[in-house]
Design an enzyme around this catalytic site. Structure first.
Site, PDB file in Angstrom:
ATOM      1  N   GLY A 137       2.903   1.996  10.836  1.00 25.58           N
ATOM      2  CA  GLY A 137       3.941   3.427  10.756  1.00 25.58           C
ATOM      3  C   GLY A 137       4.593   3.507  12.000  1.00 25.58           C
ATOM      4  CD  GLU A 153      -2.832   5.432   7.017  1.00 30.50           C
ATOM      5  OE1 GLU A 153      -2.877   5.343   5.733  1.00 30.50           O
ATOM      6  OE2 GLU A 153      -2.110   4.903   7.666  1.00 30.50           O
ATOM      7  CG  ASN A 160      -1.771   1.042   1.414  1.00 29.22           C
ATOM      8  OD1 ASN A 160      -1.780   2.135   0.444  1.00 29.22           O
ATOM      9  ND2 ASN A 160      -2.302   1.384   2.466  1.00 29.22           N
ATOM     10  CB  SER A 162       5.591  -1.991  11.953  1.00 32.07           C
ATOM     11  OG  SER A 162       5.450  -0.759  12.094  1.00 32.07           O
ATOM     12  CE  LYS A 187      -0.207   3.018   4.853  1.00 32.24           C
ATOM     13  NZ  LYS A 187      -0.087   3.217   6.220  1.00 32.24           N
ATOM     14  CG  HIS A 214      -5.694   1.683   5.553  1.00 29.69           C
ATOM     15  ND1 HIS A 214      -5.539   2.498   6.495  1.00 29.69           N
ATOM     16  CD2 HIS A 214      -4.806   0.667   5.238  1.00 29.69           C
ATOM     17  CE1 HIS A 214      -4.120   2.414   6.614  1.00 29.69           C
ATOM     18  NE2 HIS A 214      -3.529   1.211   6.224  1.00 29.69           N
ATOM     19  CD  GLU A 247      -3.044  -2.470   7.521  1.00 26.14           C
ATOM     20  OE1 GLU A 247      -2.129  -3.076   6.634  1.00 26.14           O
ATOM     21  OE2 GLU A 247      -3.940  -1.705   7.174  1.00 26.14           O
TER      22      GLU A 247
END
Ligand code: 13P
Length: 259
Positions: free
Chosen positions: A181, A105, A18, A221, A20, A103, A175
Site C-alpha cells: 500500500g 495486517e 485481496n 504495490s 481487504k 497477512h 509480501e
C-alpha cells in the site's frame, strides 16, 4: 510476450486479488462480473478475496468460472463460543475455495502470532480449504539486515507439523510489509532473492523437489506497469494484489500480464 524461467513449467502463475476491507455487496457483485468477463480466457490460476459480507454474492458470480473464491481470514476454532469469528465450516458453506492466512495486517494490527497462523493453516487444510500463506519483513527488519532470517522463521513456524502431502493445498506469498500500500515495490531482484531463500528452505524442510514445485506469489504495490518485470523472475510465480485489485481496469491487465 513469452516468459522463460527455470522450473516454471511446474508452476502455473497464480494471480490473486485481496480486496481487504473494501466494497459493499453491490460494488462487489459489479467488480466480480467485470472480472469474470474480462478474464474468461486467462490461463493463469486466479483468485479474488472479497470481504466476508460479500462472499455469498460473489460466490454465485464466480461459480463454474476460472476464478477461485478466497476469504481473507479464518478462525482458529472450528465452531462454538468465539464471538466475531468465522469458522472454516462457514467459509466452505459460502463456497470459499481458499483462505489467506498470516497477512501482515493480521499479524501487526490484530496480533496474530506464528503459532496462531500455524493452527489456522492446519485447520483450513483439514476442511479442504486451500491456503495462501503470507510472510514478509518490516522496513526496520529489512534495514537491519534481518529480512532473510525473519522470513525463514515465519515459514518454518507457519509450516510446523505440516506434512509434505498437505503442501499441495498451500501457496506461499512473500509480501514485504514496507511495500504494501506504499507504492514502493521491491525490485524484481530483491523479491526474487527472498523467493529463492524460501525455495531453498522448503527444499531443506521437505523433499528437494518441493522447493521447485511450490508456487510463491509476490505482494506489495503490484501494478499493471511493474507486473511483467516481477513475473519474469525465476522464483516469482504470481502476485497477491491489494489496491490494484479493486478495479477491473487495473486487475485484468495484471492477471493477463503476458497476453
Ligand atoms: P497493495 O497491492 O495495495 O500494496 O497490497 C498488497 C497486499 O497486501 C495484498 O495482500
Amino acid at each position: 510476450m513469452i516468459i522463460i524461467k527455470g522450473d516454471h513449467d511446474l508452476r502455473n502463475y497464480y494471480i490473486a486479488g485481496n480486496w481487504k476491507m473494501h466494497k459493499n455487496r453491490e460494488e462487489a457483485r459489479e467488480l466480480a462480473r467485470e472480472l469474470v468477463k474480462g478474464l474468461e480466457n486467462c490461463g493463469h490460476t486466479l483468485m479474488i478475496a472479497p470481504p466476508f459480507t460479500a462472499l455469498t454474492e460473489v460466490a454465485a458470480i464466480v461459480k463454474g468460472t476460472n476464478i477461485l473464491l478466497g476469504a481473507q481470514n479464518v478462525s482458529l476454532a472450528e465452531q462454538g463460543a468465539h464471538t466475531g469469528e468465522i469458522s472454516p465450516i462457514m467459509l466452505k458453506d459460502c463456497g470459499v475455495d481458499v483462505v489467506i492466512i498470516g497477512h501482515s495486517e493480521r499479524r501487526i494490527l490484530y496480533g496474530e502470532t506464528d503459532d496462531m497462523i500455524n493452527k489456522k493453516i492446519k485447520l483450513a487444510l483439514s476442511h479442504d480449504l486451500d491456503v495462501v500463506f503470507c510472510v514478509g519483513e518490516t522496513l526496520d527488519q529489512r534495514e537491519g539486515g534481518e529480512a532473510e532470517g525473519v522470513v525463514t522463521a515465519q515459514v518454518k513456524k507457519g509450516l510446523n507439523g505440516i506434512d509434505e502431502s498437505d503442501l499441495r493445498g498451500i501457496t506461499l506469498a512473500y509480501e514485504p510489509v514496507w511495500a504494501i500500500g506504499t507504492g514502493k515495490t521491491a525490485t524484481p531482484e530483491d523479491a526474487d532473492a527472498i523467493h529463492g531463500v524460501i525455495r531453498s528452505l522448503l527444499g531443506g524442510l521437505y523433499a528437494a523437489s518441493i522447493g521447485d514445485s511450490m508456487v510463491i506469489q509476490y505482494g506489495g504495490s503490484v501494478k499493471p506497469d511493474n507486473v511483467q518485470s516481477l513475473m519474469s523472475m525465476e522464483n516469482i510465480d504470481g502476485a497477491l494484489v491489494g489496491g490494484a485489485s479493486l478495479k477491473a481496469e487495473t486487475f485484468i491487465p495484471i492477471a493477463k500480464f503476458d497476453s
